[in-house]
Design an enzyme around this catalytic site. Structure first.
Site, PDB file in Angstrom:
ATOM      1  N   TRP A  57       0.875  -1.193   0.056  1.00 23.60           N
ATOM      2  CA  TRP A  57       0.104  -0.065   0.015  1.00 23.60           C
ATOM      3  C   TRP A  57       0.870   1.186  -0.108  1.00 23.60           C
ATOM      4  CZ3 TRP A  57      -2.129   2.843   4.819  1.00 23.60           C
ATOM      5  CH2 TRP A  57      -3.077   3.686   4.541  1.00 23.60           C
ATOM      6  N   ASP A  61      -0.910  -5.644   9.119  1.00 18.74           N
ATOM      7  CA  ASP A  61      -1.773  -4.726   8.615  1.00 18.74           C
ATOM      8  C   ASP A  61      -3.132  -5.691   8.407  1.00 18.74           C
ATOM      9  OD1 ASP A  61      -3.564  -2.671   7.432  1.00 18.74           O
ATOM     10  OD2 ASP A  61      -1.803  -1.924   6.316  1.00 18.74           O
ATOM     11  N   LYS A  89     -13.697  -0.614   6.394  1.00 20.43           N
ATOM     12  CA  LYS A  89     -14.157  -1.368   5.198  1.00 20.43           C
ATOM     13  C   LYS A  89     -15.244  -2.266   5.469  1.00 20.43           C
ATOM     14  CE  LYS A  89      -9.891   0.036   3.878  1.00 20.43           C
ATOM     15  NZ  LYS A  89      -8.863   0.866   4.718  1.00 20.43           N
TER      16      LYS A  89
END
Length: 395
Positions: free
Chosen positions: A130, A210, A245
């Site tokens: 990312w 993560d 999310k």
């Protein structure tokens, strides 16, 4: 004072948003921004979230601070969601939860903690990863390195990854994506997680996991396999969790930093330091998003509704992956892009080159990051034929 300050390029993804808005092509498709979308291209508010917010509005009695670690009720539901109900880590009181402004805030807390308490330790991230990882850790003063993750054929390069991990200096920090790897969509199998565990233990490396997309890959518990494996078999693990999310509350900035220590005493020592790091960053996290999550997961009825909605979102994405490959079959490209159906999560490393991405944008109004990363949630059964035709035209 400001006259010598230079302008820098804006964020590439945010730039895509502006370009997409200005595009007059009626068939334009946005595959850039990393948010879930339904088949109409909207990012809806989940039913469970709306019901929880109504209850919060009705019952709220104060807007006071919630403390540097956040609301205890939030940690009470996030820890078992991430580490599992009946987790031996939780039973041993080895884990600490600190509510944060999104998963990004949790990553910055982790970065500052490492820089302050583990001086001299470098951090290693996957190549690719990312993009914000590349900014967060150096901004905290950490030296960043990369280990291989995807090869030239757009396949998971696990042998390259494992070989690189075996060469990392003892004691350094390794960032791992728990599931739905961003940007590639390639995830580790259970056997591969076991091999990573053995290398981490042998090299005495500190994993920073993560965990931004729990529930978007195979399921809430299935996606947590690697997290729980490492937490239960290593003395020390750092986990950054996001509810943005899986609860669809992007703008509420709701994350959590979870630290696992060898025992309860060491956990409390670490927890005291995290409170200072949080205090120096933003003092207190925003309360509303955490309250939504807590309200939902403390209610059997709302939690069941939320899990049902999350399953619908996950199944839609996985179905679109398969349908995308099927739509390319008439053009003889189904095998070339078969990896899209194998990947998991919202993102796909399609294998499209920057030049092909440019042509898709300029000639067809199809927007994605130049690395070829596409947000699969931007696919729809309405635009798949157009997407397949456009991709065939640039191949």
């Amino acid at each position: 004072m400001f006259e010598k300050i230079e302008r820098v390029p804006g964020d590439a993804i945010l730039g895509l948003i502006e370009a997409f808005k200005k595009d007059t092509n009626p068939q334009k498709v946005d595959l850039g921004v990393g948010v879930y979308k339904d088949d109409q291209g909207n990012t809806p508010v989940m039913r469970a979230v709306k019901e929880a917010e109504a209850l919060l509005l009705k019952n709220e009695t104060t807007k006071t601070y919630i403390g540097s670690h956040g609301a205890p009720a939030y940690g009470e539901v996030v820890l078992p969601m991430v580490l599992g109900e009946g987790s031996p880590v939780l039973e041993a009181r080895r884990a600490s939860a600190t509510q944060s402004p999104g998963g990004t805030g949790a990553l910055r807390l982790a970065a500052d903690f490492i820089a302050k308490e583990l001086p001299g330790k470098d951090i290693w991230v996957s190549d690719p990863t990312w993009p914000n990882h590349l900014g967060i850790f150096p901004a905290a003063g950490l030296t960043l390195h990369k280990y291989p993750y995807v090869d030239a054929e757009n396949r998971l390069d696990f042998d390259g990854m494992l070989g690189a991990l075996k060469q990392i200096p003892e004691g350094d920090v390794v960032l791992l994506h728990a599931c739905c790897h961003n940007p590639t969509g390639f995830d580790l199998s259970r056997d591969q997680w076991q091999q990573v565990l053995e290398v981490l233990r042998e090299r005495q490396l500190l994993p920073l996991i993560d965990f931004a997309y729990q529930g978007f890959g195979e399921g809430l518990d299935e996606d947590a396999y690697g997290v729980r494996l490492l937490a239960e078999n290593l003395d020390e693990v750092i986990i950054t969790s996001s509810c943005s999310k899986n609860f669809g509350i992007y703008c509420e900035r709701t994350g959590c930093l979870i630290l696992v220590a060898k025992n309860e005493e060491q956990m409390e020592n670490v927890r005291s330091q995290i409170a200072i790091v949080a205090r120096e960053n933003y003092s207190n996290p925003p309360a509303h998003g955490g309250a939504i999550v807590s309200e939902i997961l403390h209610s059997a009825e709302l939690a069941a509704t939320w899990r049902e909605e999350l399953t619908e979102m996950r199944d839609r994405i996985n179905t679109l992956r398969r349908d995308f490959v099927e739509a390319l079959k008439p053009y003889g490209l189904d095998q070339k892009y078969a990896c899209v159906a194998e990947q998991r999560g919202m993102f796909s490393y399609t294998g499209l080159t920057p030049e092909q991405v440019d042509r898709l944008r300029d000639e067809f109004g199809i927007y994605m990051v130049r690395s070829g990363r596409a947000n699969v949630a931007g696919f729809s059964h309405k635009n798949l034929p157009y997407l397949a035709k456009a991709i065939a035209a640039v191949n």
